[in-house]
Design a protein around this motif. Structure first.
Motif, mmCIF file in Angstrom:
data_model
loop_
_atom_site.group_PDB
_atom_site.id
_atom_site.type_symbol
_atom_site.label_atom_id
_atom_site.label_comp_id
_atom_site.label_asym_id
_atom_site.label_seq_id
_atom_site.Cartn_x
_atom_site.Cartn_y
_atom_site.Cartn_z
ATOM 1 N N THR A 236 19.347 54.652 -33.043
ATOM 2 C CA THR A 236 18.938 53.279 -33.360
ATOM 3 C C THR A 236 17.574 53.327 -34.054
ATOM 4 O OG1 THR A 236 17.618 52.849 -31.385
ATOM 5 C CG2 THR A 236 20.003 52.515 -31.166
ATOM 6 N N ARG B 243 10.514 52.972 -34.855
ATOM 7 C CA ARG B 243 9.609 51.889 -34.442
ATOM 8 C C ARG B 243 8.530 52.400 -33.488
ATOM 9 N NH1 ARG B 243 12.137 45.996 -33.673
ATOM 10 N NH2 ARG B 243 10.256 44.837 -33.213
ATOM 11 N N ILE C 175 21.475 49.057 -29.785
ATOM 12 C CA ILE C 175 22.331 48.903 -28.603
ATOM 13 C C ILE C 175 22.632 47.421 -28.344
ATOM 14 C CG2 ILE C 175 22.453 49.294 -26.099
ATOM 15 C CD1 ILE C 175 20.615 51.812 -26.615
ATOM 16 N N LYS D 45 10.577 51.911 -17.929
ATOM 17 C CA LYS D 45 12.010 51.979 -17.624
ATOM 18 C C LYS D 45 12.242 52.349 -16.147
ATOM 19 C CE LYS D 45 13.540 50.576 -21.515
ATOM 20 N NZ LYS D 45 14.374 49.369 -21.664
ATOM 21 N N TYR E 150 6.256 54.173 -21.850
ATOM 22 C CA TYR E 150 7.659 53.762 -22.020
ATOM 23 C C TYR E 150 8.519 54.188 -20.827
ATOM 24 C CZ TYR E 150 12.438 53.516 -23.663
ATOM 25 O OH TYR E 150 13.783 53.240 -23.752
ATOM 26 N N THR F 108 13.103 39.139 -32.660
ATOM 27 C CA THR F 108 11.902 38.505 -33.232
ATOM 28 C C THR F 108 12.117 38.148 -34.702
ATOM 29 O OG1 THR F 108 10.924 40.638 -33.826
ATOM 30 C CG2 THR F 108 10.247 39.689 -31.733
ATOM 31 N N GLY F 109 12.852 38.979 -35.423
ATOM 32 C CA GLY F 109 12.937 38.819 -36.871
ATOM 33 C C GLY F 109 14.174 38.068 -37.334
ATOM 34 N N ASP G 255 9.485 35.840 -29.605
ATOM 35 C CA ASP G 255 8.794 37.059 -29.168
ATOM 36 C C ASP G 255 8.798 37.080 -27.642
ATOM 37 O OD1 ASP G 255 7.191 39.178 -28.560
ATOM 38 O OD2 ASP G 255 5.456 38.503 -29.721
ATOM 39 N N LEU G 256 9.680 37.884 -27.085
ATOM 40 C CA LEU G 256 9.824 37.912 -25.622
ATOM 41 C C LEU G 256 8.671 38.646 -24.936
ATOM 42 C CD1 LEU G 256 13.675 38.462 -25.239
ATOM 43 C CD2 LEU G 256 12.401 36.321 -25.311
ATOM 44 N N THR H 22 19.663 57.655 -28.374
ATOM 45 C CA THR H 22 20.733 56.944 -29.079
ATOM 46 C C THR H 22 20.270 56.612 -30.494
ATOM 47 O OG1 THR H 22 21.410 56.004 -26.953
ATOM 48 C CG2 THR H 22 22.255 54.913 -28.916
ATOM 49 N N ASN I 247 18.009 43.309 -22.733
ATOM 50 C CA ASN I 247 18.082 44.585 -23.465
ATOM 51 C C ASN I 247 16.883 44.852 -24.375
ATOM 52 O OD1 ASN I 247 19.676 46.782 -25.102
ATOM 53 N ND2 ASN I 247 19.085 45.236 -26.603
ATOM 54 N N GLY J 147 17.453 41.178 -27.987
ATOM 55 C CA GLY J 147 17.365 42.361 -28.856
ATOM 56 C C GLY J 147 18.695 42.656 -29.505
ATOM 57 N N SER K 67 19.650 42.095 -32.657
ATOM 58 C CA SER K 67 19.694 42.225 -34.119
ATOM 59 C C SER K 67 19.987 43.648 -34.570
ATOM 60 C CB SER K 67 18.371 41.753 -34.732
ATOM 61 O OG SER K 67 17.308 42.570 -34.284
ATOM 62 N N SER K 68 19.815 44.623 -33.682
ATOM 63 C CA SER K 68 20.062 46.014 -34.087
ATOM 64 C C SER K 68 20.367 46.879 -32.872
ATOM 65 C CB SER K 68 18.849 46.581 -34.844
ATOM 66 O OG SER K 68 17.745 46.682 -33.975
HETATM 67 N N1 LIG Z 1 17.619 54.269 -28.639
HETATM 68 C C1 LIG Z 1 17.475 54.992 -27.517
HETATM 69 O O1 LIG Z 1 17.495 56.236 -27.531
HETATM 70 C C2 LIG Z 1 17.349 54.288 -26.189
HETATM 71 C C3 LIG Z 1 17.561 55.044 -25.033
HETATM 72 C C4 LIG Z 1 17.450 54.426 -23.791
HETATM 73 C C5 LIG Z 1 17.157 53.071 -23.723
HETATM 74 N N2 LIG Z 1 16.952 52.363 -24.865
HETATM 75 C C6 LIG Z 1 16.635 50.933 -24.739
HETATM 76 O O2 LIG Z 1 17.612 50.190 -25.423
HETATM 77 C C7 LIG Z 1 17.077 48.907 -25.718
HETATM 78 C C8 LIG Z 1 17.425 48.553 -27.150
HETATM 79 O O3 LIG Z 1 16.745 49.437 -28.028
HETATM 80 P P1 LIG Z 1 17.449 50.100 -29.297
HETATM 81 O O4 LIG Z 1 17.454 51.556 -29.094
HETATM 82 O O5 LIG Z 1 18.709 49.413 -29.609
HETATM 83 O O6 LIG Z 1 16.313 49.820 -30.413
HETATM 84 P P2 LIG Z 1 16.261 48.867 -31.683
HETATM 85 O O7 LIG Z 1 17.393 49.145 -32.599
HETATM 86 O O8 LIG Z 1 14.868 49.020 -32.203
HETATM 87 O O9 LIG Z 1 16.466 47.391 -31.102
HETATM 88 C C9 LIG Z 1 15.437 46.687 -30.466
HETATM 89 C C10 LIG Z 1 15.805 45.210 -30.401
HETATM 90 O O10 LIG Z 1 14.798 44.534 -29.638
HETATM 91 C C11 LIG Z 1 14.258 43.459 -30.405
HETATM 92 N N3 LIG Z 1 12.847 43.267 -30.093
HETATM 93 C C12 LIG Z 1 11.820 44.138 -30.280
HETATM 94 N N4 LIG Z 1 10.660 43.579 -29.881
HETATM 95 C C13 LIG Z 1 10.966 42.344 -29.411
HETATM 96 C C14 LIG Z 1 10.201 41.273 -28.866
HETATM 97 N N5 LIG Z 1 8.869 41.370 -28.718
HETATM 98 N N6 LIG Z 1 10.839 40.136 -28.505
HETATM 99 C C15 LIG Z 1 12.194 40.024 -28.680
HETATM 100 N N7 LIG Z 1 12.971 40.993 -29.176
HETATM 101 C C16 LIG Z 1 12.357 42.137 -29.545
HETATM 102 C C17 LIG Z 1 14.455 43.889 -31.852
HETATM 103 O O11 LIG Z 1 14.451 42.753 -32.706
HETATM 104 P P3 LIG Z 1 13.458 42.663 -33.990
HETATM 105 O O12 LIG Z 1 13.684 43.939 -34.778
HETATM 106 O O13 LIG Z 1 13.827 41.409 -34.689
HETATM 107 O O14 LIG Z 1 12.067 42.609 -33.403
HETATM 108 C C18 LIG Z 1 15.839 44.543 -31.778
HETATM 109 O O15 LIG Z 1 16.840 43.560 -31.804
HETATM 110 C C19 LIG Z 1 15.596 48.978 -25.426
HETATM 111 O O16 LIG Z 1 15.324 48.375 -24.164
HETATM 112 C C20 LIG Z 1 15.324 50.477 -25.340
HETATM 113 O O17 LIG Z 1 14.237 50.767 -24.524
HETATM 114 C C21 LIG Z 1 17.057 52.937 -26.091
#
Ligand SMILES: NC(=O)c1ccc[n+]([C@@H]2O[C@H](COP(=O)([O-])OP(=O)(O)OC[C@H]3O[C@@H](n4cnc5c(N)ncnc54)[C@H](OP(=O)(O)O)[C@@H]3O)[C@@H](O)[C@H]2O)c1
Length: 267
Positions: A191, A196, A19, A160, A156, A39-40, A63-64, A189, A90, A14, A16-17
Motif C-alpha cells: 500500500t 507515506r 487496505i 498498534k 508506530y 482526508t483527501g 482529518d480523524l 502489505t 482502519n 481510510g 481511499s487507498s
Molecule cells: N501496509 C501495511 O504493511 C500495514 C500493515 C499492518 C497494518 N497496517 C495498517 O493498515 C491501515 C491502513 O493503512 P494502509 O496500509 O492501507 O495505508 P494507506 O494506503 O496509506 O491508507 C491510509 C488511509 O488512511 C487515510 N488517512 C491517513 N491519515 C488520515 C487522517 N488523519 N484522517 C483520516 N484518514 C486518514 C488515508 O487517506 P488520505 O490519503 O486521503 O489521507 C488512506 O485512506 C493503517 O491503520 C495501517 O497502520 C498497514
C-alpha cells in the motif's frame, strides 16, 4: 428488495487507498451500503468504485487525527438515521526513522492522534449505539507489529500494541451484548503506507509484500465470523506472527531493526 431499508450499513475509515479501500470493496460486494472517509479528495474516486459494486455510498473528507474530525464523522453516521451494522476503524499512518535523531515529534503526535486517540474516540461513540441495539461488528486494523517492538518504527508499533490490546479488552467486555470486536493483523502489505511513512529506503519498504485485497478479504471474513483476530494474509505473515509470540522482545526488536533501518533497502 435491495434498497437502503434492507441493506446493512458499514463505515470504513481510510477507505481511499490500500487496505481500507479493499475493505470497503468487501463490504460493497457483500451487500452493504457505505459511509467512507479519508482526508483527501481520493475518497470520491474510491466511492465511484464502491458504487459500481452495488453499494449506496456517502463520503466525508475529515482529518480523524483531530477531535472535530471524529465528531464530524460520528454526526454524519447519526444523520444517516440508519443503524450501523459494522465499522472498520482502519485509518492509520506510520513514521519511519531514528526516534532520537531523525523523526519529527509533530509527525509522531499526529500518528498517536490518528492511530490511538481517534480509534478510542470513534469506538466510544459507535459502540454505545451498537450495545443499545444489541448488534454490531467492529474491526480494528491492528498489525503484526502490535506483538513486537519495532525499532525505527518505534511509535508506530507502540500505537498498534495499544490498538490490539484495546480491541481484545473491549471484545471481552462486550461478550454478552451481541457486539463483536475483531483485530485485523496484516504483515507488510503493498500500500501507500511505506512511502507515506518515509520507509522507501528500508528493507521492509522494498521487499515483496502481501496483497491488500487478500488482507481485506481475510479481515472481512474474520469480522463476519466474529473472530477475535486474524493474521493476514500470506503464509509468511501467519508464521511470522505466530512465531513472534514465543520470542523475547529483544530478539524481535533486533529482527525488526534489520527490516526498518534507514538505508537497508534491497538494492
Ligand atoms: N501496509 C501495511 O504493511 C500495514 C500493515 C499492518 C497494518 N497496517 C495498517 O493498515 C491501515 C491502513 O493503512 P494502509 O496500509 O492501507 O495505508 P494507506 O494506503 O496509506 O491508507 C491510509 C488511509 O488512511 C487515510 N488517512 C491517513 N491519515 C488520515 C487522517 N488523519 N484522517 C483520516 N484518514 C486518514 C488515508 O487517506 P488520505 O490519503 O486521503 O489521507 C488512506 O485512506 C493503517 O491503520 C495501517 O497502520 C498497514
Amino acid at each position: 428488495m435491495n434498497n437502503s431499508l434492507t441493506r446493512p450499513l458499514a463505515v470504513v475509515t481510510g477507505a481511499s487507498s490500500g487496505i481500507g479501500y479493499e475493505l470497503a470493496k468487501q463490504f460493497a460486494q457483500n451487500g452493504f451500503d457505505l459511509l467512507v472517509t479519508a482526508t483527501g479528495p481520493g475518497i470520491n474516486e474510491a466511492a465511484q468504485a464502491f458504487e459500481k459494486l452495488g453499494a449506496k455510498v456517502e463520503t466525508v473528507q475529515a482529518d480523524l487525527a483531530t477531535y472535530d474530525g471524529v465528531e464530524t464523522l460520528y454526526n454524519l453516521i447519526k444523520a444517516t438515521n440508519r443503524p450501523l451494522d459494522a465499522i472498520a476503524i482502519n485509518a492509520g499512518v506510520g513514521v519511519g526513522g531514528d526516534f532520537a535523531r531523525e523523526t519529527d515529534l509533530k509527525d509522531e503526535l499526529n500518528l498517536i492522534n490518528l492511530n490511538v486517540v481517534s480509534s478510542v474516540h470513534l469506538a466510544k461513540r459507535v459502540v454505545k449505539d451498537m450495545v443499545e441495539r444489541g448488534k454490531g461488528r467492529i474491526l480494528f486494523t491492528s498489525s503484526i507489529v502490535s506483538q513486537m517492538p519495532s525499532p525505527f518504527q518505534a511509535v508506530y508499533a507502540a500505537s498498534k500494541a495499544f490498538v490490539h490490546s484495546f480491541s481484545e479488552a473491549i471484545r471481552n467486555e462486550l461478550k454478552d451484548t451481541g457486539v463483536t470486536v475483531t483485530a485485523l493483523m496484516p504483515g507488510a502489505t503493498e500500500t501507500n503506507f511505506f512511502h507515506r511513512a518515509g520507509l522507501d529506503d528500508t528493507k521492509v519498504g522494498s521487499d515483496k509484500k502481501d496483497d491488500p485485497a487478500l488482507v481485506a478479504k481475510q479481515g472481512f471474513e474474520a469480522l463476519m465470523a466474529g473472530k477475535d483476530s486474524v493474521l493476514a494474509e500470506s503464509l509468511k505473515t501467519k508464521i511470522q506472527g505466530t512465531v513472534s509470540q514465543f520470542l523475547p522482545d529483544t530478539v524481535t526488536a533486533e529482527q525488526n531493526r534489520k527490516l526498518n533501518e534507514p538505508g537497508s533497502a534491497n538494492k
